[in-house]
Design a protein around this motif. Structure first.
Motif, PDB file in Angstrom:
ATOM      1  N   SER A  48      19.555  11.907  89.275  1.00 44.55           N
ATOM      2  CA  SER A  48      20.088  10.594  88.893  1.00 44.55           C
ATOM      3  C   SER A  48      21.421  10.296  89.556  1.00 44.55           C
ATOM      4  CB  SER A  48      20.240  10.513  87.373  1.00 44.55           C
ATOM      5  OG  SER A  48      20.997  11.605  86.881  1.00 44.55           O
ATOM      6  N   ASP A 104      15.898   4.204  88.653  1.00 42.92           N
ATOM      7  CA  ASP A 104      15.635   3.603  87.345  1.00 42.92           C
ATOM      8  C   ASP A 104      16.837   3.675  86.410  1.00 42.92           C
ATOM      9  OD1 ASP A 104      13.132   3.018  88.197  1.00 42.92           O
ATOM     10  OD2 ASP A 104      12.063   4.402  86.885  1.00 42.92           O
ATOM     11  N   ALA A 105      17.845   4.429  86.769  1.00 33.96           N
ATOM     12  CA  ALA A 105      19.041   4.526  85.923  1.00 33.96           C
ATOM     13  C   ALA A 105      19.847   3.234  86.030  1.00 33.96           C
ATOM     14  CB  ALA A 105      19.892   5.714  86.348  1.00 33.96           C
ATOM     15  N   HIS A 106      20.140   2.607  84.885  1.00 33.28           N
ATOM     16  CA  HIS A 106      20.901   1.355  84.919  1.00 33.28           C
ATOM     17  C   HIS A 106      22.384   1.583  84.635  1.00 33.28           C
ATOM     18  CE1 HIS A 106      21.188   1.177  80.514  1.00 33.28           C
ATOM     19  NE2 HIS A 106      19.895   1.462  80.463  1.00 33.28           N
ATOM     20  N   ALA A 107      22.755   2.811  84.276  1.00 37.00           N
ATOM     21  CA  ALA A 107      24.167   3.133  84.061  1.00 37.00           C
ATOM     22  C   ALA A 107      24.340   4.644  84.082  1.00 37.00           C
ATOM     23  CB  ALA A 107      24.665   2.561  82.738  1.00 37.00           C
ATOM     24  N   ARG A 108      25.586   5.053  84.334  1.00 31.07           N
ATOM     25  CA  ARG A 108      25.932   6.470  84.339  1.00 31.07           C
ATOM     26  C   ARG A 108      27.289   6.649  83.677  1.00 31.07           C
ATOM     27  NH1 ARG A 108      23.185   4.790  88.563  1.00 31.07           N
ATOM     28  NH2 ARG A 108      21.501   6.065  89.449  1.00 31.07           N
ATOM     29  N   LYS A 168      31.002  -2.866  91.677  1.00 30.96           N
ATOM     30  CA  LYS A 168      30.403  -2.145  90.557  1.00 30.96           C
ATOM     31  C   LYS A 168      30.914  -2.745  89.257  1.00 30.96           C
ATOM     32  CE  LYS A 168      28.594   0.517  93.633  1.00 30.96           C
ATOM     33  NZ  LYS A 168      27.172   0.306  94.012  1.00 30.96           N
ATOM     34  N   GLU A 171      31.640  -0.580  82.323  1.00 27.39           N
ATOM     35  CA  GLU A 171      31.433  -1.007  80.934  1.00 27.39           C
ATOM     36  C   GLU A 171      32.618  -0.628  80.062  1.00 27.39           C
ATOM     37  OE1 GLU A 171      28.377  -0.002  77.260  1.00 27.39           O
ATOM     38  OE2 GLU A 171      27.598  -0.038  79.318  1.00 27.39           O
ATOM     39  N   ASN A 189      27.621   0.798  85.820  1.00 26.79           N
ATOM     40  CA  ASN A 189      26.242   0.685  86.295  1.00 26.79           C
ATOM     41  C   ASN A 189      25.980   1.633  87.462  1.00 26.79           C
ATOM     42  OD1 ASN A 189      27.871  -0.845  88.085  1.00 26.79           O
ATOM     43  ND2 ASN A 189      26.152  -2.180  88.629  1.00 26.79           N
ATOM     44  N   TYR A 244      18.645   4.961  80.804  1.00 26.37           N
ATOM     45  CA  TYR A 244      17.388   4.351  81.234  1.00 26.37           C
ATOM     46  C   TYR A 244      16.837   3.461  80.128  1.00 26.37           C
ATOM     47  CZ  TYR A 244      17.535   8.255  84.559  1.00 26.37           C
ATOM     48  OH  TYR A 244      17.921   9.156  85.518  1.00 26.37           O
ATOM     49  N   ASP A 245      16.007   2.518  80.510  1.00 23.79           N
ATOM     50  CA  ASP A 245      15.271   1.720  79.538  1.00 23.79           C
ATOM     51  C   ASP A 245      13.971   2.444  79.187  1.00 23.79           C
ATOM     52  OD1 ASP A 245      17.109  -0.403  79.503  1.00 23.79           O
ATOM     53  OD2 ASP A 245      16.204  -1.283  81.304  1.00 23.79           O
TER      54      ASP A 245
END
Length: 247
Positions: A48, A104-108, A168, A171, A189, A244-245
């Motif tokens: 990821s 597919d990862a929308h945030a880290r 970027k 959050e 993100n 991930y969702d």
């Protein structure tokens, strides 16, 4: 069949995550060797978020494809038997064929740990950044507020960064203190190469009183790496998790 696994590791004795030429020890190298032993065929994994030499991970997410049929716990327990002490599988689960650990990862989320004491620690040296001068985390938090939201983070971008865009969205970013330990917690993100470590190096200048809190906004707006602080050392950085969702 495609599987995802959670991987924890100490990066101290690794030359980063990514597979390199023969003889250079990387996390990907030992992970693929362990999984190949369980699968009884060569395995190639995808992560990821790649980490640099000396950087740790609490829950790196990887995926791989296999023709072997094993229970989830067999991948974890069997893999761990074949792993060195500084890498560990935490969980395994089957995922959809179109799942990708990176894309597919929308945030880290990352942590950065600072040991803030006049005398360095021999034990904590491999896991934290030592800073001898007392840091004012109230000022550091004030300075970090301007980094929240969508911005061009070119001022915090490493010279070897391969990202297509420096824009970027952060959050949150916050610093907390417990005793002589300071923890920076940041979620975005996506991250540029060395972005977290360059932010830390910049905030430390504020914490030491070398710059005021408004200076960080000036650095951000400059879009110039030369205006920011030094790149903080790698051993204080931890990849916490990817988001991930429906996962």
């Amino acid at each position: 069949m495609k599987l995802a696994l959670g991987v924890e590791y100490l990066g101290t004795n690794f030359h980063g995550w990514q597979l390199q030429k023969s003889g250079i020890r990387t996390v990907q190298q030992v992970v693929e060797q362990a999984l190949s032993s369980v699968a009884d065929h060569p395995v190639r994994v995808f992560c990821s978020g790649r980490t640099d030499a000396g950087v740790h991970a609490l829950e790196q997410v990887i995926h791989f494809e296999t023709t072997a049929k094993r229970e989830d716990k067999a991948w974890v327990l069997g893999g761990n038997v074949n792993l060195p002490f500084d890498v560990n599988f935490k969980w395994a689960k089957q995922v959809n064929d179109d799942f990708h650990a990176r894309f597919d990862a929308h945030a880290r989320q990352y942590h950065y740990k600072i040991h803030n004491t006049p005398v360095r620690s021999a034990v904590k040296h491999a896991y934290t950044l030592w800073e001898s001068r007392t840091l004012d985390i109230k000022l550091m938090n004030q300075a970090a507020e301007c980094l929240i939201g969508e911005h061009d983070f070119s001022s915090f971008r490493g010279s070897l960064c391969q990202a297509k865009s420096p824009i970027k969205t952060v959050e949150f970013i916050r610093l907390t203190q417990s005793g002589n330990g300071i923890l920076l917690d940041i979620k975005a993100n996506a991250f540029l190469h060395h972005m977290v470590r360059n932010i830390v190096g910049t905030l430390i200048k504020v914490g030491k009183g070398e710059q005021d809190s408004a200076w960080v906004k000036t650095v951000l707006d400059a879009k110039d790496r030369k205006q920011a602080g030094v790149t903080a050392e790698p051993q204080g950085l931890y990849f916490v998790k990817a988001f991930y969702d429906n996962f």
